[in-house]
Each structure stands twice: as C-alpha cells, then as structure tokens.
Design a protein around this motif. Structure first.
Motif, PDB file in Angstrom:
ATOM      1  N   PHE A 189       0.828  -1.202   0.000  1.00 37.11           N
ATOM      2  CA  PHE A 189       0.000   0.000   0.000  1.00 37.11           C
ATOM      3  C   PHE A 189       0.863   1.254   0.000  1.00 37.11           C
ATOM      4  O   PHE A 189       0.638   2.194  -0.779  1.00 37.11           O
ATOM      5  N   ASP A 190       1.876   1.276   0.854  1.00 37.53           N
ATOM      6  CA  ASP A 190       2.712   2.466   0.972  1.00 37.53           C
ATOM      7  C   ASP A 190       3.605   2.655  -0.248  1.00 37.53           C
ATOM      8  O   ASP A 190       3.887   3.784  -0.638  1.00 37.53           O
ATOM      9  N   VAL A 191       4.058   1.568  -0.862  1.00 36.56           N
ATOM     10  CA  VAL A 191       4.865   1.688  -2.077  1.00 36.56           C
ATOM     11  C   VAL A 191       4.025   2.280  -3.208  1.00 36.56           C
ATOM     12  O   VAL A 191       4.468   3.190  -3.922  1.00 36.56           O
ATOM     13  N   LEU A 192       2.804   1.778  -3.373  1.00 34.60           N
ATOM     14  CA  LEU A 192       1.914   2.329  -4.396  1.00 34.60           C
ATOM     15  C   LEU A 192       1.583   3.782  -4.107  1.00 34.60           C
ATOM     16  O   LEU A 192       1.486   4.608  -5.032  1.00 34.60           O
ATOM     17  N   LEU A 193       1.429   4.117  -2.835  1.00 36.87           N
ATOM     18  CA  LEU A 193       1.148   5.494  -2.459  1.00 36.87           C
ATOM     19  C   LEU A 193       2.321   6.409  -2.814  1.00 36.87           C
ATOM     20  O   LEU A 193       2.129   7.512  -3.343  1.00 36.87           O
ATOM     21  N   LEU A 194       3.532   5.946  -2.550  1.00 38.15           N
ATOM     22  CA  LEU A 194       4.713   6.746  -2.888  1.00 38.15           C
ATOM     23  C   LEU A 194       4.835   6.953  -4.392  1.00 38.15           C
ATOM     24  O   LEU A 194       5.215   8.033  -4.854  1.00 38.15           O
ATOM     25  N   ILE A 195       4.525   5.926  -5.165  1.00 36.01           N
ATOM     26  CA  ILE A 195       4.561   6.061  -6.622  1.00 36.01           C
ATOM     27  C   ILE A 195       3.554   7.113  -7.075  1.00 36.01           C
ATOM     28  O   ILE A 195       3.854   7.959  -7.937  1.00 36.01           O
ATOM     29  N   ALA A 196       2.353   7.085  -6.492  1.00 35.54           N
ATOM     30  CA  ALA A 196       1.330   8.076  -6.833  1.00 35.54           C
ATOM     31  C   ALA A 196       1.791   9.482  -6.456  1.00 35.54           C
ATOM     32  O   ALA A 196       1.560  10.449  -7.203  1.00 35.54           O
TER      33      ALA A 196
END
Length: 283
Positions: A34-41
């Motif tokens: 979740f946090d990796v996808l959030l950082l990418i966004a």
C-alpha cells in the motif's frame, strides 16, 4: 529471538484494525505494498505539477494535466478519509505532522475548485509526503540514526537558541551601522531592514551583489561580517556533532518497527514493545 527481526504480531480481527495495519504501518506485505503504491502516486503527482509549470507543455497538454491533477487529488482525498476512518483517534491523526501534510497535499486543488484562485502549483507540497519513505523502506539503522540525530538536535536546543540570538543581534547591529554609513551614498542601503537583508545575505556567504557598500568604512564592516560569517557557519554543526559524540548519546541497537501507536499516532517503537513508549497505550 533474533534482535535483527521484529517479532510477529497477531492478525487483527476487526476491519478497522486490519485497515489500520495496512494504511498506517509497513510491517506486513499488504501494508508495504500500500505504501509503495502510495509513494509512486505521490511521485507521479509531483512530476505532473512540475511539468505543468513548463508553459510550452501546459499549452499543449492543459486538459491532460487537469485530468491527472484531479485524479490524484481524488485519490489522495479517498486515502485521507480512509486514514481518518480507521484511526482509533481521528483527531490525533488529523493534527499530527503527517495528518497536516496529507491535508495540505489535497487542499490547494479543492480550494481552486471552489474559488477562482491559482493555487495549483501549491500542490507540490505533496513532495513532503515522500518523507513516508523513511518509514516504509526504513531499516533498523535508518530509524536509529534518525532518532539519534533528532535527540542530538533537541538536546542542543539551548545552545542553538543562543547561537541564533547572537546571529540576530549581529545582523541588527551590522544592518544599522551600514545604514548610517551608506544611507546617503546611493548604494542601496535605503533602510535598516534593507541593510539587515544585506547583512544576512553576506553573513551566509550567499552574496547576491544587488547591494554593496561604497565607502571605505562600509567596505571594512562588510569584510568583518564576511569573516564573521565563515566563523559562525560552522557553529551549529559543531554543537550537534559534540552532542552526537557525547557519552550519553549512545546509539540504540534495538530494532525499530514501523508500528504506529493507535492512540497517540507516534512511531519508533522497539520490536519487542507491547506498550507505547510515549503514552503507555497497548500496541
């Protein structure tokens, strides 16, 4: 148990606890994903805002940039609402550092929607959310070093305050002196605040060159403040370095997890901790 690995925690039963673990922590595969996808966004949204500031690109892709901006704003708004919904104490999260940053990252676009004010470029504040990378990808030594540096700065606060007060007094004295000496010479020292601005720029060794003394005495004082600036610029580094090297500042060798206290929303807990070190609540 090996201290280099965090102890496993029981699987939360309630939906709010499950989502809390995913959204606020990164000790589980789902939470880290979740946090990796959030950082990418976050990275993509900041990139869009930066590209939008290029006039040629903005003229060509104005509509696409607008769609992308609203997509990320709605995405981060949903995430912000989800964080409030699953937090045990929502207000504690809202007024926390990350809570304020999360709100500021979506506020400019919504304000621009309700008021005809150009605030879209303020969305670059989303870059502050990249600070979450230190929590998501952190290793034990990364958190320990960050905590150690924060402790050293906080322990040095009195010395740093004295240093800043000394710099401020020096700037006021130098600015006033240059105003009295150079005020009638047409060299740009038109007021004491303007002269203080020059003193700050000179002391920090920036030297824009937009203002410069022309009288011999003014040049002499300028040379003094330049030398003083080189002397003062190393003081904060020395203060913090001395505190880091102090025997009382031994580095922690404990493994620190990404677990966030559901009561006070603070992190940095040891892997074997069952209670929050800040508020005493059960983790």
């Amino acid at each position: 148990m090996n201290e280099s690995q965090p102890a496993p925690r029981p699987k939360p039963a309630h939906w709010r606890d499950r989502w809390y673990e995913i959204i606020f922590e990164a000790d589980t595969p789902a939470g880290k994903l979740f946090d990796v996808l959030l950082l990418i966004a976050i990275l993509l949204s900041v990139l869009i805002i930066m590209l939008e500031s290029v006039k040629s690109l903005d003229a060509k892709y104005d509509r696409e940039f607008g769609y992308a901006e609203w997509f990320f704003t709605i995405l981060f708004t949903v995430e912000y609402v989800a964080r409030i919904s699953c937090a045990r104490r929502p207000l504690q999260y809202v007024f926390s550092f990350y809570g304020v940053v999360d709100l500021l990252s979506i506020l400019p676009t919504w304000l621009m929607f309700f008021a005809p004010v150009e605030m879209q470029s303020l969305g670059v504040i989303r870059a502050l959310r990249l600070l979450r990378a230190f929590r998501i990808f952190k290793l034990a030594h990364m958190l320990s070093e960050a905590s150690e540096l924060r402790r050293a700065v906080w322990a040095s606060r009195s010395k740093i305050t004295v240093f800043l007060a000394t710099v401020l007094i020096t700037v006021v004295i130098e600015g006033t002196a240059l105003y009295l000496i150079e005020g009638d010479q047409g060299s740009g020292f038109t007021s004491i605040p303007q002269s203080m601005y020059w003193a700050i720029v000179t002391m920090t060794t920036v030297g824009y060159g937009d203002i410069a003394p022309v009288t011999p005495l003014g040049k002499f004082l300028a040379a003094v403040i330049m030398i003083l600036g080189y002397s003062l610029i190393i003081v904060p580094t020395g203060i913090v370095s001395a505190e880091l090297a102090h025997p009382g500042g031994k580095k922690s060798t404990h493994w620190v997890t990404t677990q966030v206290c559901p009561e006070c929303m603070k992190e940095g807990h040891d892997a074997d901790a069952t209670f929050c070190k800040y508020c005493g609540s059960q983790l």
